[in-house]
Design a protein around this motif. Sequence first.
Motif, PDB file in Angstrom:
ATOM      1  N   TRP A 328      23.521  20.285 -58.715  1.00 60.93           N
ATOM      2  CA  TRP A 328      23.200  21.452 -58.009  1.00 60.93           C
ATOM      3  C   TRP A 328      21.646  21.444 -57.332  1.00 60.93           C
ATOM      4  CZ3 TRP A 328      25.502  24.846 -54.786  1.00 60.93           C
ATOM      5  CH2 TRP A 328      25.038  25.987 -54.467  1.00 60.93           C
ATOM      6  N   ASN A 329      20.718  21.570 -58.234  1.00 59.61           N
ATOM      7  CA  ASN A 329      19.329  21.625 -58.025  1.00 59.61           C
ATOM      8  C   ASN A 329      18.790  20.678 -56.815  1.00 59.61           C
ATOM      9  OD1 ASN A 329      18.706  23.850 -59.770  1.00 59.61           O
ATOM     10  ND2 ASN A 329      18.161  22.687 -61.469  1.00 59.61           N
ATOM     11  N   ALA A 332      20.357  21.495 -53.413  1.00 61.85           N
ATOM     12  CA  ALA A 332      19.401  22.608 -52.881  1.00 61.85           C
ATOM     13  C   ALA A 332      18.039  22.228 -52.427  1.00 61.85           C
ATOM     14  CB  ALA A 332      19.415  23.852 -53.785  1.00 61.85           C
ATOM     15  N   SER A 352      12.799  31.972 -50.105  1.00 60.98           N
ATOM     16  CA  SER A 352      13.016  31.941 -51.458  1.00 60.98           C
ATOM     17  C   SER A 352      12.441  32.826 -52.382  1.00 60.98           C
ATOM     18  CB  SER A 352      12.006  30.612 -51.903  1.00 60.98           C
ATOM     19  OG  SER A 352      11.951  30.239 -53.107  1.00 60.98           O
ATOM     20  N   PHE A 387      22.781  29.425 -61.315  1.00 62.76           N
ATOM     21  CA  PHE A 387      22.906  28.627 -60.285  1.00 62.76           C
ATOM     22  C   PHE A 387      22.376  28.976 -58.890  1.00 62.76           C
ATOM     23  CE2 PHE A 387      25.573  26.337 -63.305  1.00 62.76           C
ATOM     24  CZ  PHE A 387      25.500  25.180 -62.795  1.00 62.76           C
ATOM     25  N   ILE A 388      22.674  30.326 -58.690  1.00 66.37           N
ATOM     26  CA  ILE A 388      22.007  30.908 -57.189  1.00 66.37           C
ATOM     27  C   ILE A 388      20.630  30.996 -57.242  1.00 66.37           C
ATOM     28  CG2 ILE A 388      22.218  32.975 -55.950  1.00 66.37           C
ATOM     29  CD1 ILE A 388      25.082  33.701 -56.755  1.00 66.37           C
ATOM     30  N   TYR A 390      18.591  29.154 -59.080  1.00 67.87           N
ATOM     31  CA  TYR A 390      17.799  27.869 -58.512  1.00 67.87           C
ATOM     32  C   TYR A 390      18.054  27.553 -57.335  1.00 67.87           C
ATOM     33  CZ  TYR A 390      16.031  26.738 -63.255  1.00 67.87           C
ATOM     34  OH  TYR A 390      15.243  26.374 -64.257  1.00 67.87           O
ATOM     35  N   PHE A 391      19.169  27.949 -56.414  1.00 71.04           N
ATOM     36  CA  PHE A 391      19.256  27.466 -54.989  1.00 71.04           C
ATOM     37  C   PHE A 391      17.985  28.135 -54.341  1.00 71.04           C
ATOM     38  CE2 PHE A 391      20.379  29.311 -50.891  1.00 71.04           C
ATOM     39  CZ  PHE A 391      20.710  28.093 -50.139  1.00 71.04           C
ATOM     40  N   ASP A 394      15.028  26.231 -55.240  1.00 64.62           N
ATOM     41  CA  ASP A 394      14.704  24.872 -55.022  1.00 64.62           C
ATOM     42  C   ASP A 394      14.468  24.869 -53.464  1.00 64.62           C
ATOM     43  OD1 ASP A 394      14.946  23.771 -57.441  1.00 64.62           O
ATOM     44  OD2 ASP A 394      17.285  23.790 -57.079  1.00 64.62           O
ATOM     45  N   ILE A 395      14.915  25.541 -52.595  1.00 68.05           N
ATOM     46  CA  ILE A 395      14.727  25.480 -51.025  1.00 68.05           C
ATOM     47  C   ILE A 395      13.261  25.545 -50.661  1.00 68.05           C
ATOM     48  CG2 ILE A 395      17.041  26.130 -50.754  1.00 68.05           C
ATOM     49  CD1 ILE A 395      15.630  28.879 -49.775  1.00 68.05           C
TER      50      ILE A 395
END
Length: 567
Positions: A328-329, A332, A352, A387-388, A390-391, A394-395
Amino acid sequence: MAPTEWTVVDFIHRGPWWKNHGIRVLNLLLVVPLLTASINGLDSSLVNGLQILPAWQDFFRHPNGKTLGLISAAQVIGSIAGLPFSPYSSDHLGRRPTLFIGAVVMLAGVALQCSASTISMFIGARGLIGFGLTFALNAAPLLITELAYPTQRGKLTSMYNASWYFGSICSAWTCFGAWTGAGTSPWSWRVPTLIQALGPVLQVCLIWIVPESPRFLVAQGRESKAASALARFHSMTGDEHDPLIMFEMAQIRHALKMEKEAANKTSFVTLFATPGNRKRMYIIIALAVFSQWSGNGLVSYYINLVLEGVGISDAGTKAAINGGLQVWNLIAAMGGALLVDRLGRRTLFIISNIGMLIDFGVWTLTTALFNTLNDTTAAKATIPFIFIFYFFYDIAYTPMLIAYTLEILPFSIRAKGFAIMNLVVSLTLAFNQFVNPWALDAIGWKYYLVYCGWLIIELVFVVVFVIETKGRTLEETAALFDGEQQPQALMQTGGQAATMSVARPRGPGIWIEEEKSTITDIIEMRHTAPARLGECSTKFTAHAETKEDTEGDEDSRYSNPRMFEAV
């Protein structure tokens, strides 16, 4: 007549990059230094994955507290030890030799780690890997940034740090596979450590086919070799007189000249010697701290403790969540890397930080509900919020921490400024790795409230101080911090050298449509300013005195970019 103001946009290749042979080959070669970020991701994530393996825990007698913190921090300590030396190696030996040195030292560390029989030996190996890694981490992004084609630089430098997750994915799923395949055998943790050698081996074998940084070559007085490298990969025809090559060479030469005038001898003190440099360093240091103190350190290095904190204790489940999170990381981070030139650096940083602040607040709430009320529904909700979170992290921070740092630093202090960024990251990492497990043991979920407050500070800083750098060359971006006069001088110098090349025929094969180098093509590219571009057909004359001085000098066309002017 006033000098015409040009930008790199006037001379770049138009169309898909994969249709340009030079850019295609260059991007393929740049995979070699790009591997460094994946190596870093694998090395940094390995201990996180090993903690989940029963065989590793049993072999080293279930390390915890200070011992576990020292194991996690050993690589960072080794990196800090190498930081004083790595920028001098990059500046004096070159980007390629420094990367080679780092890869060789890492291979020695991997051999020691795989054969470790005691916890002390394992910690020493981690430190040696960190020492070698800091040389590679200093040289690789410099080489990518300074060698990439202008329209590819933003994406490649952003993808550099984003590719960290290729290594972390390899680490997470190798550990998961080792646990399912080898069970309690010592090879379930030795095999993942052997995988660490793959990246450094490839770099040792392939780094010498990658060209050296043109900016390093010019700084060493090797202008002809720099022009040859740029012509080979940045020009469709391989011609050193191509307008883009003349533009880039003139800007590099002029920027180095201005930097030398500002500081005859560059040292770490130079980083804070002028208002422009101080502003650069404040932003760089702040972003380096934010990259590790946004709450991401909790999961990146102690996912075992975080998942146990919400009631997940099965080793297989934890390994699968860790592996899925790394995939996932990567998605993103690569998405953010591809958006840097579309949305801009500042916009992505703001999005972010807003997203992380909101999400981490909810993450804190769900963790608190589970720990205080034993609410299993809240525990299950925590996983998607991780998870959200890290989205949003990561962007921006994954792809742009290194890219933005290198963009805003001028060449003369780029390696040293980058070393300071790495030092700050290492220090904040060390803090995370020592303090986080203690704090989680002592106050549990309440420790999350500290990060909630800190994220508010981050958002305010980003909104107030981060400057947009989209659409500028390295020299123009670095000059933003020193006032408007220097960016204009850079554009004029590059434009004069380029139009000197455009204004005279250069033999067959040069005036082709795809290259976009003729006057007609340039006017089509910049149809909004035809009057300005039309000036390139103005009659040019050379100063006789300058021509006499430079006749016979093969590098004069690069070292004297102002030798031609319009009349």
